[in-house]
Scaffold this motif. Structure first.
Motif, PDB file in Angstrom:
ATOM      1  N   ASP A 172     -17.234  26.300 -24.519  1.00  0.00           N
ATOM      2  CA  ASP A 172     -17.380  25.953 -25.934  1.00  0.00           C
ATOM      3  C   ASP A 172     -18.000  27.111 -26.717  1.00  0.00           C
ATOM      4  OD1 ASP A 172     -17.424  23.950 -28.184  1.00  0.00           O
ATOM      5  OD2 ASP A 172     -19.586  24.381 -28.010  1.00  0.00           O
ATOM      6  N   LEU A 173     -18.989  27.766 -26.127  1.00  0.00           N
ATOM      7  CA  LEU A 173     -19.615  28.918 -26.780  1.00  0.00           C
ATOM      8  C   LEU A 173     -18.589  30.017 -27.026  1.00  0.00           C
ATOM      9  CD1 LEU A 173     -22.084  30.557 -27.745  1.00  0.00           C
ATOM     10  CD2 LEU A 173     -22.354  31.286 -25.355  1.00  0.00           C
ATOM     11  N   TRP A 174     -17.791  30.358 -26.010  1.00  0.00           N
ATOM     12  CA  TRP A 174     -16.787  31.421 -26.156  1.00  0.00           C
ATOM     13  C   TRP A 174     -15.767  31.052 -27.234  1.00  0.00           C
ATOM     14  CZ3 TRP A 174     -20.136  33.960 -24.117  1.00  0.00           C
ATOM     15  CH2 TRP A 174     -20.511  33.962 -22.779  1.00  0.00           C
ATOM     16  N   LEU A 175     -15.372  29.796 -27.284  1.00  0.00           N
ATOM     17  CA  LEU A 175     -14.405  29.361 -28.289  1.00  0.00           C
ATOM     18  C   LEU A 175     -14.997  29.427 -29.698  1.00  0.00           C
ATOM     19  CD1 LEU A 175     -12.761  26.331 -26.437  1.00  0.00           C
ATOM     20  CD2 LEU A 175     -11.727  28.555 -26.937  1.00  0.00           C
ATOM     21  N   ARG A 176     -16.274  29.045 -29.843  1.00  0.00           N
ATOM     22  CA  ARG A 176     -16.908  29.122 -31.157  1.00  0.00           C
ATOM     23  C   ARG A 176     -17.073  30.571 -31.615  1.00  0.00           C
ATOM     24  NH1 ARG A 176     -22.088  26.880 -31.448  1.00  0.00           N
ATOM     25  NH2 ARG A 176     -22.276  26.910 -29.201  1.00  0.00           N
ATOM     26  N   ILE A 177     -17.396  31.464 -30.682  1.00  0.00           N
ATOM     27  CA  ILE A 177     -17.498  32.889 -31.021  1.00  0.00           C
ATOM     28  C   ILE A 177     -16.129  33.403 -31.446  1.00  0.00           C
ATOM     29  CG2 ILE A 177     -17.875  35.206 -30.080  1.00  0.00           C
ATOM     30  CD1 ILE A 177     -20.090  33.924 -28.307  1.00  0.00           C
ATOM     31  N   ARG A 178     -15.105  33.086 -30.670  1.00  0.00           N
ATOM     32  CA  ARG A 178     -13.742  33.513 -31.015  1.00  0.00           C
ATOM     33  C   ARG A 178     -13.340  33.019 -32.394  1.00  0.00           C
ATOM     34  NH1 ARG A 178      -9.206  30.188 -28.461  1.00  0.00           N
ATOM     35  NH2 ARG A 178     -10.040  28.888 -30.108  1.00  0.00           N
ATOM     36  N   GLY A 187      -4.423  43.031 -30.008  1.00  0.00           N
ATOM     37  CA  GLY A 187      -4.036  41.845 -29.255  1.00  0.00           C
ATOM     38  C   GLY A 187      -4.861  40.644 -29.685  1.00  0.00           C
ATOM     39  N   PRO A 188      -4.788  39.572 -28.912  1.00  0.00           N
ATOM     40  CA  PRO A 188      -5.501  38.344 -29.288  1.00  0.00           C
ATOM     41  C   PRO A 188      -7.010  38.554 -29.387  1.00  0.00           C
ATOM     42  CG  PRO A 188      -4.030  37.952 -27.429  1.00  0.00           C
ATOM     43  CD  PRO A 188      -4.052  39.429 -27.664  1.00  0.00           C
ATOM     44  N   ILE A 189      -7.623  37.792 -30.276  1.00  0.00           N
ATOM     45  CA  ILE A 189      -9.070  37.858 -30.461  1.00  0.00           C
ATOM     46  C   ILE A 189      -9.721  36.938 -29.435  1.00  0.00           C
ATOM     47  CG2 ILE A 189     -10.954  37.304 -32.040  1.00  0.00           C
ATOM     48  CD1 ILE A 189      -8.879  37.931 -34.304  1.00  0.00           C
ATOM     49  N   SER A 190     -10.498  37.536 -28.538  1.00  0.00           N
ATOM     50  CA  SER A 190     -11.187  36.740 -27.533  1.00  0.00           C
ATOM     51  C   SER A 190     -12.406  37.518 -27.052  1.00  0.00           C
ATOM     52  CB  SER A 190     -10.266  36.438 -26.356  1.00  0.00           C
ATOM     53  OG  SER A 190     -10.934  35.658 -25.401  1.00  0.00           O
ATOM     54  N   PRO A 191     -13.598  36.918 -27.127  1.00  0.00           N
ATOM     55  CA  PRO A 191     -14.786  37.648 -26.697  1.00  0.00           C
ATOM     56  C   PRO A 191     -14.854  37.841 -25.181  1.00  0.00           C
ATOM     57  CG  PRO A 191     -15.374  35.419 -27.316  1.00  0.00           C
ATOM     58  CD  PRO A 191     -13.921  35.605 -27.650  1.00  0.00           C
ATOM     59  N   VAL A 192     -14.273  36.920 -24.439  1.00  0.00           N
ATOM     60  CA  VAL A 192     -14.255  37.018 -22.970  1.00  0.00           C
ATOM     61  C   VAL A 192     -12.945  36.440 -22.461  1.00  0.00           C
ATOM     62  CG1 VAL A 192     -16.760  36.845 -22.654  1.00  0.00           C
ATOM     63  CG2 VAL A 192     -15.388  34.790 -22.642  1.00  0.00           C
ATOM     64  N   ASP A 193     -12.588  36.841 -21.251  1.00  0.00           N
ATOM     65  CA  ASP A 193     -11.480  36.196 -20.563  1.00  0.00           C
ATOM     66  C   ASP A 193     -12.088  35.057 -19.756  1.00  0.00           C
ATOM     67  OD1 ASP A 193      -9.578  38.001 -21.505  1.00  0.00           O
ATOM     68  OD2 ASP A 193      -9.990  39.403 -19.878  1.00  0.00           O
ATOM     69  N   PHE A 194     -11.833  33.844 -20.194  1.00  0.00           N
ATOM     70  CA  PHE A 194     -12.423  32.722 -19.473  1.00  0.00           C
ATOM     71  C   PHE A 194     -11.329  31.857 -18.874  1.00  0.00           C
ATOM     72  CE2 PHE A 194     -12.188  31.627 -23.957  1.00  0.00           C
ATOM     73  CZ  PHE A 194     -11.553  30.400 -23.952  1.00  0.00           C
ATOM     74  N   THR A 195     -11.721  31.107 -17.875  1.00  0.00           N
ATOM     75  CA  THR A 195     -10.772  30.236 -17.180  1.00  0.00           C
ATOM     76  C   THR A 195     -11.182  28.793 -17.382  1.00  0.00           C
ATOM     77  OG1 THR A 195     -12.040  30.212 -15.123  1.00  0.00           O
ATOM     78  CG2 THR A 195     -10.438  32.010 -15.394  1.00  0.00           C
ATOM     79  N   GLU A 196     -10.310  27.923 -16.981  1.00  0.00           N
ATOM     80  CA  GLU A 196     -10.595  26.490 -17.081  1.00  0.00           C
ATOM     81  C   GLU A 196     -11.787  26.099 -16.211  1.00  0.00           C
ATOM     82  OE1 GLU A 196      -9.138  24.458 -19.217  1.00  0.00           O
ATOM     83  OE2 GLU A 196      -7.870  26.092 -19.915  1.00  0.00           O
TER      84      GLU A 196
END
Length: 139
Positions: A102-108, A85-94
């Motif tokens: 920003d950290l989660w997006l850079r890791i992804r 499935g999609p690559i995402s280190p965490v399930d984050f919300t707005e």
């Protein structure tokens, strides 16, 4: 993000097919035996890879599976996304803190860049030249 056995074994299948590219079909039984994996489990993994168009099945006594295109044209990211499935280190919300978001997006994005820049050809051509891991220090 932790890659499960689905992703790891799926990459194993694809690397085996890449190594035999142009030589004809490879059976799941031979892949399972060579890697000491369950043939039944590999059958479950090959279906989504076939449905996504990454592999083709060849029927008959000498049938099996082949890559649908050259190993240079299939990335590890293609395989992992199909099976995991999609690559995402965490399930984050707005509502997450902007700095953490920003950290989660850079890791992804970093994970995606590595996966998408590594082809099956790269994986089967890899040679471990005895490089020392960067975390090992000698006194």
């Amino acid at each position: 993000m932790k890659i499960s056995t689905k992703g790891r074994y799926g990459l194993t299948i694809m690397m085996e097919l890449a190594a035999k590219y142009g030589e004809g079909p490879t059976s799941l039984k031979s892949i399972a035996e060579r890697n000491q994996l369950s043939e039944h489990y590999l059958e479950q993994l090959i279906a989504p890879l076939r449905n996504a168009g990454l592999v083709k099945s060849i029927r008959g006594a000498y049938g099996g599976y082949i890559l649908s295109r050259e190993p240079e044209g299939i990335t590890s990211g293609d395989v992992i996304r199909i099976l995991e499935g999609p690559i995402s280190p965490v399930d984050f919300t707005e509502e997450d803190d902007p700095a953490k978001r920003d950290l989660w997006l850079r890791i992804r994005d970093g994970i995606a860049e590595v996966l998408d820049s590594t082809t099956l050809a790269d994986l089967i051509a890899y040679k471990d030249e005895g490089q020392v891991d960067s975390y090992m220090f000698y006194i």
